[in-house]
Design a protein around this motif. Structure first.
Motif, PDB file in Angstrom:
ATOM      1  N   ILE A   1       0.347  -1.378   0.167  1.00  0.00           N
ATOM      2  CA  ILE A   1       0.181   0.258  -0.362  1.00  0.00           C
ATOM      3  C   ILE A   1       0.474   1.827   0.196  1.00  0.00           C
ATOM      4  O   ILE A   1       1.002   2.288  -0.595  1.00  0.00           O
ATOM      5  N   ASP A   2       1.715   1.141   0.366  1.00  0.00           N
ATOM      6  CA  ASP A   2       3.311   2.133   0.751  1.00  0.00           C
ATOM      7  C   ASP A   2       3.819   2.718  -0.333  1.00  0.00           C
ATOM      8  O   ASP A   2       5.257   2.671  -0.079  1.00  0.00           O
ATOM      9  N   ASP A   3       4.285   2.054  -1.742  1.00  0.00           N
ATOM     10  CA  ASP A   3       5.047   1.763  -2.714  1.00  0.00           C
ATOM     11  C   ASP A   3       5.729   0.619  -2.580  1.00  0.00           C
ATOM     12  O   ASP A   3       7.635   1.060  -3.081  1.00  0.00           O
ATOM     13  N   GLY A   4       5.686  -0.541  -1.584  1.00  0.00           N
ATOM     14  CA  GLY A   4       7.423  -0.737  -1.091  1.00  0.00           C
ATOM     15  C   GLY A   4       8.008  -1.371  -2.769  1.00  0.00           C
ATOM     16  O   GLY A   4       9.089  -1.765  -1.684  1.00  0.00           O
ATOM     17  N   VAL A   5       7.343  -1.810  -3.257  1.00  0.00           N
ATOM     18  CA  VAL A   5       8.726  -2.368  -4.414  1.00  0.00           C
ATOM     19  C   VAL A   5       9.053  -1.102  -4.826  1.00  0.00           C
ATOM     20  O   VAL A   5      10.970  -0.832  -5.426  1.00  0.00           O
ATOM     21  N   ALA A   6       8.763   0.092  -4.879  1.00  0.00           N
ATOM     22  CA  ALA A   6       9.099   1.800  -5.663  1.00  0.00           C
ATOM     23  C   ALA A   6      10.750   1.721  -4.612  1.00  0.00           C
ATOM     24  O   ALA A   6      11.816   1.917  -5.011  1.00  0.00           O
ATOM     25  N   HIS A   7      10.669   1.937  -2.765  1.00  0.00           N
ATOM     26  CA  HIS A   7      11.358   2.092  -2.141  1.00  0.00           C
ATOM     27  C   HIS A   7      12.069   1.016  -2.053  1.00  0.00           C
ATOM     28  O   HIS A   7      13.544   1.411  -2.071  1.00  0.00           O
TER      29      HIS A   7
END
Length: 288
Positions: free
Chosen positions: A275-281
Motif C-alpha cells: 500500500i506504501d509503494d514498497g516496490v518503488a522503495h
C-alpha cells in the motif's frame, strides 16, 4: 555494491499491486527509472501470462513475465521462451480428486484458465457454511477474496476436467481454493508427497501445484542465464511462500512490509508494504 544489480524480479499480488489490484504511479515510475538505467525488470507471479499482459496493457511496459509460479517464461514481445507443464497423468489425478472433493479450482494453460462451471457456486456455498459456523467472520473479506480470483482474465468454463483429456492442453499450474481450513489442509496432505509435483501457497485460501522443475527461483535462474546476468547481480522482492525460491536465489532480496514473518526472515531486508509503494522503495534503494 548496489549499482551491480542488473535484473530485478518483482512479484505481483501483495507486492507490485496495491489493495485495489493496481500498479501505483510511484511503482510505475520506479520501474521506468530502473529500465532507463539499464536494469531488466521482470514480473514473477503465480498468475497466467495473459492475465499479466492485461494488467500491464495501460502502462506502456512490456516486461519479461515469469508466470504460473515459474512454469512459464514469456518474452517482452509475448512469445513463449520456456515452459514446464505438469505430466498429464499427474494433472488428471489431481483434478479428478479436486472434483470429487468439490473444490473450486483453476487450471492455467497456454490460452485459458479453465475452471469448473459450478466453481463459483461451490465457493458461495462454502462462504455460507463458514459464516454459519463462525458468525464473526467478515463476509465482505471472503467476498473480496473470491472476487479477486474471478477478476483474472482468460477464464474458460468446463463441466469437468474430463473435457480436457485428449486435447493438447498444457497444464502449467493447478490452483485449488477453499474458505474452509480443514478442506485446504486435507488437499495439502493429499498432494504433498507427489514425486514430480511441487505444492506452494500464494494466499490464505489456496494451494497451487506445478511440476517440480517449475518455481520462480528456477525460472529466475533460467532467465538470468539467457540474459547473461549473474545471479549475484539479480534482486527479488515478494510477499508470499511461492516467492521463497526466488528470494533465496537472488543476489539481493527484500520481503514486503505486509509479508508473513517467515518470509521476512528469509530475506536480506524488508521494504514498505504494497500500500506504501514498497516496490518503488526497494528499487530506489538498490539503484541510488
Amino acid at each position: 555494491m548496489s549499482n551491480l544489480v542488473k535484473l530485478i524480479a518483482v512479484d505481483l499480488d501483495g507486492t507490485l499491486l496495491n489493495e485495489e489490484n493496481r500498479i501505483s504511479k510511484k511503482n510505475l515510475e520506479a520501474i521506468e527509472f530502473a529500465q532507463a538505467n539499464g536494469v531488466e525488470v521482470v514480473i514473477a507471479t503465480g498468475r497466467a501470462h495473459f492475465d499479466v499482459q492485461t494488467i500491464f496493457k495501460e502502462t506502456g511496459l512490456n516486461p519479461w513475465i515469469i508466470g504460473a509460479n515459474g512454469a512459464t517464461i514469456h518474452q517482452p514481445n509475448g512469445e513463449l521462451f520456456h515452459s514446464v507443464a505438469i505430466n498429464q497423468q499427474d494433472a488428471f489425478h489431481i483434478l479428478n480428486w479436486l472434483e470429487q472433493e468439490e473444490y473450486y479450482y483453476e487450471i492455467f494453460s497456454n490460452q485459458s484458465i479453465f475452471s469448473p462451471q459450478n466453481g463459483r457456486e461451490l465457493l458461495a456455498i462454502e462462504m455460507d457454511r463458514v459464516k454459519s459456523a463462525n458468525p464473526e467472520v467478515s463476509m465482505e473479506q471472503l467476498r473480496e477474496a473470491a472476487e479477486k480470483q474471478y477478476s483474472q482474465s482468460g477464464f474458460s468454463f468446463i463441466s469437468s476436467c474430463k473435457e480436457l483429456i485428449g486435447n493438447d492442453v498444457d497444464v502449467y499450474n493447478i490452483l485449488a481454493f477453499s474458505f474452509e481450513k480443514e478442506k485446504l489442509q486435507k488437499g495439502k496432505e493429499q498432494f504433498k508427497d507427489m514425486k514430480d509435483v511441487t505444492l506452494v501457497t500464494s494466499a490464505k485460501h489456496n494451494f497451487e501445484l506445478e511440476h517440480k522443475m517449475a518455481s520462480k527461483g528456477i525460472a529466475l535462474e533460467i532467465l538470468a542465464k539467457k540474459l547473461e546476468i549473474k545471479l549475484a547481480d539479480t534482486a527479488a522482492v515478494g510477499d508470499s511462500f511461492n516467492d521463497l525460491s526466488m528470494l533465496r536465489i537472488a543476489g539481493r532480496s527484500a520481503a514486503m512490509g505486509n509479508a508473513p514473518q517467515e518470509i521476512k526472515n528469509s530475506c536480506q531486508g524488508v521494504t514498505l508494504t504494497n500500500i506504501d509503494d514498497g516496490v518503488a522503495h526497494f528499487i530506489y534503494s538498490l539503484l541510488k
